[in-house]
Design a protein around this motif. Structure first.
Motif, PDB file in Angstrom:
ATOM      1  N   ALA A   1       0.836  -1.208   0.000  1.00  0.00           N
ATOM      2  CA  ALA A   1       0.000   0.000   0.000  1.00  0.00           C
ATOM      3  C   ALA A   1       0.869   1.256   0.000  1.00  0.00           C
ATOM      4  CB  ALA A   1      -0.943  -0.004   1.204  1.00  0.00           C
ATOM      5  N   ASN A   2       1.946   1.247   0.773  1.00  0.00           N
ATOM      6  CA  ASN A   2       2.855   2.400   0.807  1.00  0.00           C
ATOM      7  C   ASN A   2       3.526   2.613  -0.545  1.00  0.00           C
ATOM      8  OD1 ASN A   2       2.322   3.079   3.464  1.00  0.00           O
ATOM      9  ND2 ASN A   2       4.011   1.876   4.278  1.00  0.00           N
ATOM     10  N   ALA A   3       3.931   1.524  -1.194  1.00  0.00           N
ATOM     11  CA  ALA A   3       4.564   1.637  -2.509  1.00  0.00           C
ATOM     12  C   ALA A   3       3.564   2.183  -3.534  1.00  0.00           C
ATOM     13  CB  ALA A   3       5.099   0.281  -2.953  1.00  0.00           C
ATOM     14  N   GLN A   4       2.324   1.727  -3.454  1.00  0.00           N
ATOM     15  CA  GLN A   4       1.301   2.225  -4.376  1.00  0.00           C
ATOM     16  C   GLN A   4       1.049   3.711  -4.156  1.00  0.00           C
ATOM     17  OE1 GLN A   4      -1.802  -0.570  -3.393  1.00  0.00           O
ATOM     18  NE2 GLN A   4      -1.398  -1.816  -5.205  1.00  0.00           N
ATOM     19  N   GLU A   5       1.010   4.128  -2.897  1.00  0.00           N
ATOM     20  CA  GLU A   5       0.809   5.553  -2.600  1.00  0.00           C
ATOM     21  C   GLU A   5       1.988   6.385  -3.097  1.00  0.00           C
ATOM     22  OE1 GLU A   5       0.025   8.587   1.140  1.00  0.00           O
ATOM     23  OE2 GLU A   5      -0.004   6.429   1.508  1.00  0.00           O
ATOM     24  N   LEU A   6       3.205   5.889  -2.884  1.00  0.00           N
ATOM     25  CA  LEU A   6       4.394   6.589  -3.362  1.00  0.00           C
ATOM     26  C   LEU A   6       4.336   6.756  -4.874  1.00  0.00           C
ATOM     27  CD1 LEU A   6       7.328   7.690  -3.068  1.00  0.00           C
ATOM     28  CD2 LEU A   6       8.078   5.316  -3.307  1.00  0.00           C
ATOM     29  N   LEU A   7       4.007   5.691  -5.578  1.00  0.00           N
ATOM     30  CA  LEU A   7       3.932   5.743  -7.032  1.00  0.00           C
ATOM     31  C   LEU A   7       2.860   6.726  -7.492  1.00  0.00           C
ATOM     32  CD1 LEU A   7       4.973   4.660  -9.711  1.00  0.00           C
ATOM     33  CD2 LEU A   7       3.339   2.797  -9.501  1.00  0.00           C
ATOM     34  N   GLN A   8       1.717   6.716  -6.829  1.00  0.00           N
ATOM     35  CA  GLN A   8       0.628   7.624  -7.203  1.00  0.00           C
ATOM     36  C   GLN A   8       1.025   9.088  -6.987  1.00  0.00           C
ATOM     37  OE1 GLN A   8      -2.370   6.748  -8.696  1.00  0.00           O
ATOM     38  NE2 GLN A   8      -2.441   8.942  -9.008  1.00  0.00           N
ATOM     39  N   ARG A   9       1.629   9.370  -5.844  1.00  0.00           N
ATOM     40  CA  ARG A   9       2.059  10.753  -5.576  1.00  0.00           C
ATOM     41  C   ARG A   9       3.112  11.209  -6.571  1.00  0.00           C
ATOM     42  NH1 ARG A   9       2.629  11.457   0.972  1.00  0.00           N
ATOM     43  NH2 ARG A   9       0.428  11.203   1.425  1.00  0.00           N
ATOM     44  N   MET A  10       4.076  10.341  -6.854  1.00  0.00           N
ATOM     45  CA  MET A  10       5.134  10.678  -7.788  1.00  0.00           C
ATOM     46  C   MET A  10       4.539  10.933  -9.178  1.00  0.00           C
ATOM     47  SD  MET A  10       8.587   8.516  -8.680  1.00  0.00           S
ATOM     48  CE  MET A  10       7.683   7.014  -8.969  1.00  0.00           C
TER      49      MET A  10
ATOM     50  N   CYS B   1       4.814  14.616 -10.944  1.00  0.00           N
ATOM     51  CA  CYS B   1       5.598  14.725 -12.170  1.00  0.00           C
ATOM     52  C   CYS B   1       4.716  15.044 -13.375  1.00  0.00           C
ATOM     53  CB  CYS B   1       6.416  13.451 -12.390  1.00  0.00           C
ATOM     54  SG  CYS B   1       7.726  13.255 -11.146  1.00  0.00           S
ATOM     55  N   PHE B   2       3.504  14.513 -13.392  1.00  0.00           N
ATOM     56  CA  PHE B   2       2.580  14.843 -14.487  1.00  0.00           C
ATOM     57  C   PHE B   2       2.284  16.335 -14.478  1.00  0.00           C
ATOM     58  CE2 PHE B   2      -1.552  15.484 -16.406  1.00  0.00           C
ATOM     59  CZ  PHE B   2      -1.461  14.743 -17.578  1.00  0.00           C
ATOM     60  N   LYS B   3       1.943  16.865 -13.296  1.00  0.00           N
ATOM     61  CA  LYS B   3       1.613  18.298 -13.203  1.00  0.00           C
ATOM     62  C   LYS B   3       2.800  19.164 -13.601  1.00  0.00           C
ATOM     63  CE  LYS B   3      -1.897  17.750  -9.654  1.00  0.00           C
ATOM     64  NZ  LYS B   3      -2.218  17.857  -8.235  1.00  0.00           N
TER      65      LYS B   3
ATOM     66  N   ILE C   1       9.769  13.838 -17.309  1.00  0.00           N
ATOM     67  CA  ILE C   1       9.150  12.800 -16.480  1.00  0.00           C
ATOM     68  C   ILE C   1      10.234  11.903 -15.882  1.00  0.00           C
ATOM     69  CG2 ILE C   1       7.766  10.672 -16.590  1.00  0.00           C
ATOM     70  CD1 ILE C   1       5.913  12.943 -16.565  1.00  0.00           C
ATOM     71  N   ALA C   2      11.180  11.468 -16.703  1.00  0.00           N
ATOM     72  CA  ALA C   2      12.247  10.583 -16.225  1.00  0.00           C
ATOM     73  C   ALA C   2      13.072  11.258 -15.132  1.00  0.00           C
ATOM     74  CB  ALA C   2      13.139  10.151 -17.389  1.00  0.00           C
ATOM     75  N   MET C   3      13.462  12.503 -15.367  1.00  0.00           N
ATOM     76  CA  MET C   3      14.270  13.219 -14.376  1.00  0.00           C
ATOM     77  C   MET C   3      13.473  13.493 -13.102  1.00  0.00           C
ATOM     78  SD  MET C   3      16.447  15.803 -16.798  1.00  0.00           S
ATOM     79  CE  MET C   3      17.177  16.635 -15.415  1.00  0.00           C
ATOM     80  N   CYS C   4      12.213  13.867 -13.254  1.00  0.00           N
ATOM     81  CA  CYS C   4      11.366  14.151 -12.101  1.00  0.00           C
ATOM     82  C   CYS C   4      11.209  12.904 -11.240  1.00  0.00           C
ATOM     83  CB  CYS C   4       9.995  14.644 -12.584  1.00  0.00           C
ATOM     84  SG  CYS C   4       8.823  14.980 -11.255  1.00  0.00           S
ATOM     85  N   MET C   5      10.941  11.768 -11.880  1.00  0.00           N
ATOM     86  CA  MET C   5      10.763  10.526 -11.127  1.00  0.00           C
ATOM     87  C   MET C   5      12.066  10.110 -10.445  1.00  0.00           C
ATOM     88  SD  MET C   5       8.160   8.500 -13.635  1.00  0.00           S
ATOM     89  CE  MET C   5       7.338   7.425 -12.466  1.00  0.00           C
ATOM     90  N   ASP C   6      13.191  10.287 -11.116  1.00  0.00           N
ATOM     91  CA  ASP C   6      14.495   9.975 -10.506  1.00  0.00           C
ATOM     92  C   ASP C   6      14.739  10.841  -9.280  1.00  0.00           C
ATOM     93  OD1 ASP C   6      15.100   8.001 -12.338  1.00  0.00           O
ATOM     94  OD2 ASP C   6      16.418   9.266 -13.552  1.00  0.00           O
TER      95      ASP C   6
ATOM     96  N   ALA D   1      15.002  11.581  -3.459  1.00  0.00           N
ATOM     97  CA  ALA D   1      14.608  12.322  -2.255  1.00  0.00           C
ATOM     98  C   ALA D   1      13.884  11.397  -1.273  1.00  0.00           C
ATOM     99  CB  ALA D   1      13.711  13.499  -2.621  1.00  0.00           C
ATOM    100  N   TRP D   2      12.990  10.565  -1.785  1.00  0.00           N
ATOM    101  CA  TRP D   2      12.256   9.648  -0.915  1.00  0.00           C
ATOM    102  C   TRP D   2      13.205   8.662  -0.238  1.00  0.00           C
ATOM    103  CZ3 TRP D   2      11.216   4.493  -0.232  1.00  0.00           C
ATOM    104  CH2 TRP D   2      10.141   4.204   0.611  1.00  0.00           C
TER     105      TRP D   2
END
Length: 95
Positions: free
Chosen positions: A33-42, A46-48, A66-71, A76-77
């Motif tokens: 659940a934590n991984a899913q939340e992390l992915l959703q927030r990221m 990054c989309f915005k 998108i690639a740089m933002c996700m990295d 940071a996380w």
């Protein structure tokens, strides 16, 4: 997630449920659940930040953004997570 349900039902058939097994399954479910939340927030952040006009495809600059933002988000996380875990371990050692 179906494997969790089958594990619980197998334990229920014997009349006893192993507490340590249940705790481990709960920990795994929380981690998922934590991984899913992390992915959703990221994804949301990054989309915005990177997608100005949504369309059928991403142009080259959007893909790079998108690639740089996700990295950066993951870096940071991971830094925050390591620092938090290290602090928890120090606090536990004091007890």
């Amino acid at each position: 997630m179906d494997s969790f349900g089958s594990d619980f039902s197998a334990g229920a058939g014997s009349g006893k449920m192993d507490t340590s097994t249940i705790m481990e399954q709960v920990k795994v479910q929380i981690a998922v659940a934590n991984a899913q939340e992390l992915l959703q927030r990221m994804t949301d952040k990054c989309f915005k930040k990177c997608i100005g006009k949504p369309g059928g495809t991403l142009d080259n600059s959007e893909q790079k953004c998108i690639a740089m933002c996700m990295d950066r988000y993951m870096d940071a996380w991971n830094t925050v997570s390591r620092t938090y875990n290290s602090r928890l371990q120090r606090e536990r050692a004091r007890m």
